[in-house]
Design a protein around this motif. Structure first.
Motif, PDB file in Angstrom:
ATOM      1  N   PRO A  33       0.815  -1.225   0.000  1.00 31.80           N
ATOM      2  CA  PRO A  33       0.000   0.000   0.000  1.00 31.80           C
ATOM      3  C   PRO A  33       0.848   1.274   0.000  1.00 31.80           C
ATOM      4  O   PRO A  33       0.556   2.217  -0.747  1.00 31.80           O
ATOM      5  N   ALA A  34       1.904   1.305   0.780  1.00 35.09           N
ATOM      6  CA  ALA A  34       2.767   2.494   0.823  1.00 35.09           C
ATOM      7  C   ALA A  34       3.468   2.710  -0.513  1.00 35.09           C
ATOM      8  O   ALA A  34       3.602   3.854  -0.976  1.00 35.09           O
ATOM      9  N   ARG A  35       3.900   1.635  -1.146  1.00 35.64           N
ATOM     10  CA  ARG A  35       4.556   1.761  -2.445  1.00 35.64           C
ATOM     11  C   ARG A  35       3.601   2.326  -3.486  1.00 35.64           C
ATOM     12  O   ARG A  35       3.975   3.189  -4.289  1.00 35.64           O
ATOM     13  N   LEU A  36       2.354   1.839  -3.466  1.00 36.49           N
ATOM     14  CA  LEU A  36       1.344   2.355  -4.395  1.00 36.49           C
ATOM     15  C   LEU A  36       1.070   3.833  -4.144  1.00 36.49           C
ATOM     16  O   LEU A  36       1.011   4.630  -5.077  1.00 36.49           O
ATOM     17  N   GLU A  37       0.871   4.182  -2.876  1.00 27.86           N
ATOM     18  CA  GLU A  37       0.576   5.574  -2.527  1.00 27.86           C
ATOM     19  C   GLU A  37       1.707   6.508  -2.959  1.00 27.86           C
ATOM     20  O   GLU A  37       1.454   7.575  -3.524  1.00 27.86           O
ATOM     21  N   GLU A  38       2.943   6.090  -2.716  1.00 28.49           N
ATOM     22  CA  GLU A  38       4.076   6.921  -3.121  1.00 28.49           C
ATOM     23  C   GLU A  38       4.162   7.044  -4.636  1.00 28.49           C
ATOM     24  O   GLU A  38       4.380   8.122  -5.179  1.00 28.49           O
ATOM     25  N   ARG A  39       3.955   5.941  -5.328  1.00 24.48           N
ATOM     26  CA  ARG A  39       4.059   5.929  -6.793  1.00 24.48           C
ATOM     27  C   ARG A  39       3.014   6.834  -7.448  1.00 24.48           C
ATOM     28  O   ARG A  39       3.262   7.427  -8.491  1.00 24.48           O
ATOM     29  N   LEU A  40       1.830   6.935  -6.825  1.00 21.01           N
ATOM     30  CA  LEU A  40       0.719   7.651  -7.453  1.00 21.01           C
ATOM     31  C   LEU A  40       0.479   9.035  -6.871  1.00 21.01           C
ATOM     32  O   LEU A  40      -0.390   9.759  -7.367  1.00 21.01           O
ATOM     33  N   HIS A  41       1.260   9.414  -5.872  1.00 19.34           N
ATOM     34  CA  HIS A  41       1.098  10.736  -5.266  1.00 19.34           C
ATOM     35  C   HIS A  41       1.295  11.836  -6.322  1.00 19.34           C
ATOM     36  O   HIS A  41       2.292  11.867  -7.023  1.00 19.34           O
ATOM     37  N   GLY A  42       0.311  12.692  -6.439  1.00 14.99           N
ATOM     38  CA  GLY A  42       0.414  13.832  -7.339  1.00 14.99           C
ATOM     39  C   GLY A  42       0.138  13.538  -8.803  1.00 14.99           C
ATOM     40  O   GLY A  42       0.227  14.439  -9.643  1.00 14.99           O
ATOM     41  N   VAL A  43      -0.211  12.303  -9.149  1.00 15.27           N
ATOM     42  CA  VAL A  43      -0.516  11.968 -10.544  1.00 15.27           C
ATOM     43  C   VAL A  43      -1.910  12.508 -10.863  1.00 15.27           C
ATOM     44  O   VAL A  43      -2.858  12.315 -10.105  1.00 15.27           O
ATOM     45  N   GLY A  44      -2.038  13.183 -11.975  1.00 13.56           N
ATOM     46  CA  GLY A  44      -3.307  13.776 -12.371  1.00 13.56           C
ATOM     47  C   GLY A  44      -4.379  12.742 -12.676  1.00 13.56           C
ATOM     48  O   GLY A  44      -4.089  11.648 -13.168  1.00 13.56           O
ATOM     49  N   ARG A  45      -5.612  13.137 -12.398  1.00 10.24           N
ATOM     50  CA  ARG A  45      -6.746  12.226 -12.596  1.00 10.24           C
ATOM     51  C   ARG A  45      -6.861  11.775 -14.052  1.00 10.24           C
ATOM     52  O   ARG A  45      -7.208  10.625 -14.328  1.00 10.24           O
ATOM     53  N   ASP A  46      -6.538  12.647 -14.995  1.00 11.53           N
ATOM     54  CA  ASP A  46      -6.624  12.268 -16.408  1.00 11.53           C
ATOM     55  C   ASP A  46      -5.665  11.122 -16.728  1.00 11.53           C
ATOM     56  O   ASP A  46      -5.994  10.225 -17.508  1.00 11.53           O
ATOM     57  N   ILE A  47      -4.507  11.122 -16.102  1.00 11.02           N
ATOM     58  CA  ILE A  47      -3.536  10.038 -16.313  1.00 11.02           C
ATOM     59  C   ILE A  47      -3.997   8.772 -15.596  1.00 11.02           C
ATOM     60  O   ILE A  47      -3.904   7.674 -16.133  1.00 11.02           O
ATOM     61  N   LEU A  48      -4.520   8.930 -14.376  1.00 12.73           N
ATOM     62  CA  LEU A  48      -4.987   7.778 -13.597  1.00 12.73           C
ATOM     63  C   LEU A  48      -6.103   7.011 -14.281  1.00 12.73           C
ATOM     64  O   LEU A  48      -6.215   5.803 -14.127  1.00 12.73           O
ATOM     65  N   LEU A  49      -6.951   7.720 -15.014  1.00  7.76           N
ATOM     66  CA  LEU A  49      -8.156   7.104 -15.583  1.00  7.76           C
ATOM     67  C   LEU A  49      -8.023   6.715 -17.055  1.00  7.76           C
ATOM     68  O   LEU A  49      -8.930   6.095 -17.610  1.00  7.76           O
ATOM     69  N   ARG A  50      -6.912   7.057 -17.668  1.00  5.24           N
ATOM     70  CA  ARG A  50      -6.722   6.759 -19.098  1.00  5.24           C
ATOM     71  C   ARG A  50      -6.591   5.248 -19.303  1.00  5.24           C
ATOM     72  O   ARG A  50      -5.792   4.589 -18.642  1.00  5.24           O
ATOM     73  N   ARG A  51      -7.388   4.738 -20.216  1.00  3.97           N
ATOM     74  CA  ARG A  51      -7.321   3.322 -20.573  1.00  3.97           C
ATOM     75  C   ARG A  51      -6.537   3.179 -21.870  1.00  3.97           C
ATOM     76  O   ARG A  51      -7.036   3.533 -22.932  1.00  3.97           O
ATOM     77  N   PRO A  52      -5.334   2.630 -21.797  1.00  4.51           N
ATOM     78  CA  PRO A  52      -4.546   2.469 -23.026  1.00  4.51           C
ATOM     79  C   PRO A  52      -5.100   1.341 -23.890  1.00  4.51           C
ATOM     80  O   PRO A  52      -5.706   0.402 -23.375  1.00  4.51           O
ATOM     81  N   ALA A  53      -4.914   1.466 -25.166  1.00  9.06           N
ATOM     82  CA  ALA A  53      -5.303   0.395 -26.083  1.00  9.06           C
ATOM     83  C   ALA A  53      -4.156  -0.604 -26.169  1.00  9.06           C
ATOM     84  O   ALA A  53      -3.003  -0.217 -26.374  1.00  9.06           O
ATOM     85  N   VAL A  54      -4.468  -1.866 -25.974  1.00  6.44           N
ATOM     86  CA  VAL A  54      -3.486  -2.937 -26.080  1.00  6.44           C
ATOM     87  C   VAL A  54      -4.037  -3.946 -27.064  1.00  6.44           C
ATOM     88  O   VAL A  54      -5.115  -4.501 -26.853  1.00  6.44           O
TER      89      VAL A  54
END
Length: 174
Positions: A33-54
Motif C-alpha cells: 500500500p505504501a509503495r502504491l501511494e508513493e508511486r501515485l502521489h500527485g498523478v493527475g486524474r486524467d492520467i490515472l483514468l486513461r485506458r490504453p489500447a493494447v
C-alpha cells in the motif's frame, strides 16, 4: 530500462519455499500500500483514468490496476483459509477478472481505492501472521498452476502479483 513486461498468466513459479522466507515475504505484502501511494502521489486524474489500447482493445487504467489489487484480496484471504483448513485445492480465481471490469473503480476518488486496498491488505497480513504451524506447513493444489502451494508460496505469489501490477503502473506512467 525498457518497456517489455511478462504476461502474468504465462509466468511459472518455483514453489516449495521454506518457512524461513515467510517473514520477509509478509513484509513485502505489508509494504505494497505504501509503495502504491508513493508511486501515485500527485498523478493527475486524467492520467490515472486513461485506458490504453493494447492489441486494439481497451486495457485497465492505472486506477483500475489499483482496484484490481483490492478485488483480489478476498481471493487471497479465501486461499489462506483453504490452507488453514487443509483443503485439497485452493479457491479458484475468476480468470476473466469480471470483478475488476464491473467494479467502477474509475468512478471513485483514488484516495478511496487506495484506502480500501490498505485496509484489505492489513487484514490479509494479520491473517497470515496469525497462522499456526499447521497453517504454514500445509499445502493445497493451486488450481491453475497445478502445483502444491503453502502459505509461504501463497504470500510469495501475492507479492509477485503486486509487483506485476506496480510494474504495469510504472509503464503506464512512463
Amino acid at each position: 530500462m525498457g518497456g517489455v513486461q511478462r504476461v502474468w498468466f504465462e509466468r511459472a513459479f518455483e514453489l516449495g519455499l521454506p518457512r524461513s522466507h515467510a517473514l520477509e515475504i509478509v513484509e513485502r505484502l505489508r509494504g505494497t500500500p505504501a509503495r502504491l501511494e508513493e508511486r501515485l502521489h500527485g498523478v493527475g486524474r486524467d492520467i490515472l483514468l486513461r485506458r490504453p489500447a493494447v492489441d486494439g482493445s481497451a486495457s485497465w487504467s492505472i486506477q483500475e490496476h489499483v482496484g484490481h489489487l483490492v478485488d483480489l484480496e478476498a481471493l487471497w484471504l479465501a486461499r489462506v483459509d483453504d490452507l488453514a483448513e487443509g483443503a485439497d485445492v485452493l479457491t479458484e480465481a475468476d480468470l476473466e477478472n469480471r470483478a475488476t471490469w464491473d467494479a467502477g473503480h474509475n468512478e471513485r476518488p483514488l484516495d478511496d481505492v487506495l484506502a480500501s486496498f490498505r485496509s484489505h491488505r492489513a487484514t490479509l497480513v494479520s491473517r497470515l501472521e496469525s497462522l499456526g504451524d499447521d497453517g504454514w506447513s500445509s499445502t493445497s493444489l493451486h488450481p491453475r498452476l497445478r502445483q502444491p502451494m503453502s502459505a509461504v508460496d501463497l504470500a510469495f505469489f501475492v507479492a509477485e502479483h503486486d509487483d506485476h501490477h506496480l510494474a504495469t503502473i510504472g509503464l503506464l506512467l512512463a
